[in-house]
Design a protein around this motif. Structure first.
Motif, mmCIF file in Angstrom:
data_model
loop_
_atom_site.group_PDB
_atom_site.id
_atom_site.type_symbol
_atom_site.label_atom_id
_atom_site.label_comp_id
_atom_site.label_asym_id
_atom_site.label_seq_id
_atom_site.Cartn_x
_atom_site.Cartn_y
_atom_site.Cartn_z
ATOM 1 N N CYS A 146 0.865 -1.179 0.000
ATOM 2 C CA CYS A 146 0.000 0.000 0.000
ATOM 3 C C CYS A 146 0.898 1.225 0.000
ATOM 4 O O CYS A 146 1.926 1.239 0.682
ATOM 5 C CB CYS A 146 -0.864 0.013 1.258
ATOM 6 S SG CYS A 146 -1.909 1.473 1.364
ATOM 7 N N ASN A 148 -0.572 4.461 0.336
ATOM 8 C CA ASN A 148 -1.392 5.615 0.721
ATOM 9 C C ASN A 148 -0.761 6.405 1.867
ATOM 10 O O ASN A 148 -1.081 7.573 2.048
ATOM 11 C CB ASN A 148 -2.790 5.147 1.128
ATOM 12 C CG ASN A 148 -3.581 4.702 -0.081
ATOM 13 O OD1 ASN A 148 -3.521 5.340 -1.126
ATOM 14 N ND2 ASN A 148 -4.291 3.599 0.029
ATOM 15 N N CYS A 150 -1.285 6.612 5.061
ATOM 16 C CA CYS A 150 -2.087 7.246 6.116
ATOM 17 C C CYS A 150 -1.105 7.506 7.264
ATOM 18 O O CYS A 150 -0.268 6.645 7.565
ATOM 19 C CB CYS A 150 -3.213 6.318 6.547
ATOM 20 S SG CYS A 150 -4.329 5.943 5.176
ATOM 21 N N CYS A 153 -0.231 4.878 9.973
ATOM 22 C CA CYS A 153 -0.218 3.468 9.596
ATOM 23 C C CYS A 153 1.172 2.951 9.236
ATOM 24 O O CYS A 153 1.883 3.536 8.421
ATOM 25 C CB CYS A 153 -1.173 3.251 8.424
ATOM 26 S SG CYS A 153 -1.286 1.521 7.958
#
Ligand code: SF4
Length: 427
Positions: A146, A148, A150, A153
């Motif tokens: 991933c 992204n 965040c 995370c």
């Protein structure tokens, strides 16, 4: 994702001559498949690895740390003797080979994970798609990693960048599965809605549509979605195919726009509400679950109350709720923590209570309805009962026999105890 990785490990261990032990006490090798998302999970895993050494014959046991924690702090675990082998998540399909080599060869503590820079070479698509031993249900990994990021995370730091498995391989694998009796699949990825965005593959909604056109599948689930990439096309495909689950999991994380921005989530509350409005307008029946974090650095009481309000207005069927846990290496780790552990605990307790009441009311609303469900197992409480999940992912207990497992049946919901529905078969 860890369940899927555990299946791959079991296959790999079996192939190399090892067999599953019913108890850790009687095992010669103990593998801990770990999660790094929260500090608490890591501490528990370390405690369990240490206690494995205290089991009968513990000094001679081979203790393996697998999964994200091995990737994150595997070198440390090897250096301080907590584990004999640390193997990151992408080593799951090869773990049996490593263990066999370790036992016959050097028996030196080993860190088997790759460096982040090597992650782009890590996918062996055939292995990633290997069959797990379950009969009617199969996990199908469609993306790895991933990007992204965040801000809270750890996943992008331990699982690397987004890599989509080719749609041709996924679809032919699912066809093979159905030919061998699999009737339910779960398409897996950290953010399945981003499928194909790394490599010009077909978008997720097309993959979902093509999957739904494969004969023999009773149910298609997908995990996890991300609101910023959850398009109306996905909702249209769900609407057009009865085999696609109406249990939608859409992590909200916070009800405050300011906190969502600090979390780097890429959407605001109005966007999230907009998706739910379309789902409600297009699907005649659906359930909605979410993930929520309280106590993100700087979250004020008012901002926390916005999360509570979102829960009350959106009426989730279920919410997985967490207190913010700082993870070294993430962007949020550098933000000063302004909320005490006690405040976090109080916010979490209140949120859980509010959600519990909503969940209960929603489950009560299913009583007297007739639903389709797939039987999954014999009940742990009574050998004369079976348990399974409805199309909306609600657990139901009803009288049944082992031969029912994997079958799709119609059930009339008759009652509710705790968070479990009870039912009876109907025509
Ligand atoms: S989408 Fe965000 S929360 Fe989910 S795995 Fe990626 S970085 Fe983590």
């Amino acid at each position: 994702m860890n369940k899927s990785d555990s299946c791959l490990m079991e296959i790999s261990m079996n192939r190399n001559g090892f067999h599953l032990s019913p108890e850790p006490d009687t095992a010669d090798i103990v593998i801990f498949n770990t999660c790094s998302v929260r500090n608490h999970a890591e501490n528990r895993a370390i405690a369990r690895m240490k206690s494995a050494r205290g089991l009968p014959g513990g000094r001679d046991k081979l203790v393996i740390c697998a999964g994200c924690m091995a990737q994150r702090i595997g070198k440390e675990l090897i250096a301080n003797g907590t584990a004999d082998i640390a193997a990151g998540p992408y080593q799951s399909p090869r773990i049996g080979e490593f263990v066999a080599a370790w036992l016959t060869d050097h028996r030196k503590r080993t860190f088997l994970s790759q460096e982040i820079a090597d992650f782009s070479d890590r996918i062996n698509e055939d292995r990633a798609l290997e069959r797990d031993p379950a009969d009617w249900h199969e996990w199908v990994t469609i993306t790895h990693g991933c990007e992204n990021f965040c801000s809270y995370c750890i996943v992008p730091h331990v699982r690397g960048k987004l890599i989509s498995v080719s749609s041709g391989k996924i679809l032919s694998y699912i066809r093979d599965l159905t030919a061998r009796g699999v009737t339910e699949i779960t398409l897996l990825g950290q953010n399945v809605n981003q499928y194909g965005m790394d490599c010009g593959e077909i978008p997720f909604f097309r993959l979902l549509e093509k999957t739904a056109s494969i004969e023999g599948l009773n149910r298609i689930n997908f995990l996890t979605s991300h609101p910023k990439d959850f398009s109306n096309d996905i909702i249209s495909v769900i609407k057009d195919h009865r085999t696609i689950s109406r249990a939608i999991h859409l992590p909200l994380q916070s009800g405050s726009d300011r906190i969502l921005t600090l979390m780097n989530r890429g959407y605001l509350m109005k966007d999230y509400r907009g998706i739910i409005d379309v789902i409600a307008a297009e699907l005649d029946d659906f359930s909605l679950s979410t993930d929520l974090i309280v106590g993100f650095p700087g979250e004020t009481v008012d901002e926390y109350r916005e999360t509570l309000r979102a829960v009350e207005t959106l009426q989730f069927d279920e919410a997985y709720t967490y207190a913010y846990s700082p993870r070294s290496g993430t962007a949020a780790f550098d933000l000063p923590e302004t909320i005490t552990p006690d405040e976090k605990r109080d916010r979490l307790a209140e949120l859980i209570e509010v959600q519990r009441n909503i969940s209960r009311t929603k489950l009560e609303g299913r009583i007297d309805r007739t639903e389709e469900m797939i039987i999954e197992a014999i009940s742990k409480k009574s050998s004369r009962d079976v348990v399974g999940k409805t199309f909306l992912n609600h657990p139901v207990v009803l009288p049944g026999v082992p031969e029912d497992i994997g079958k799709i049946i119609r059930v009339r919901i008759t009652g509710l105890k705790g968070a479990t529905l009870y039912g009876e078969r109907t025509a």
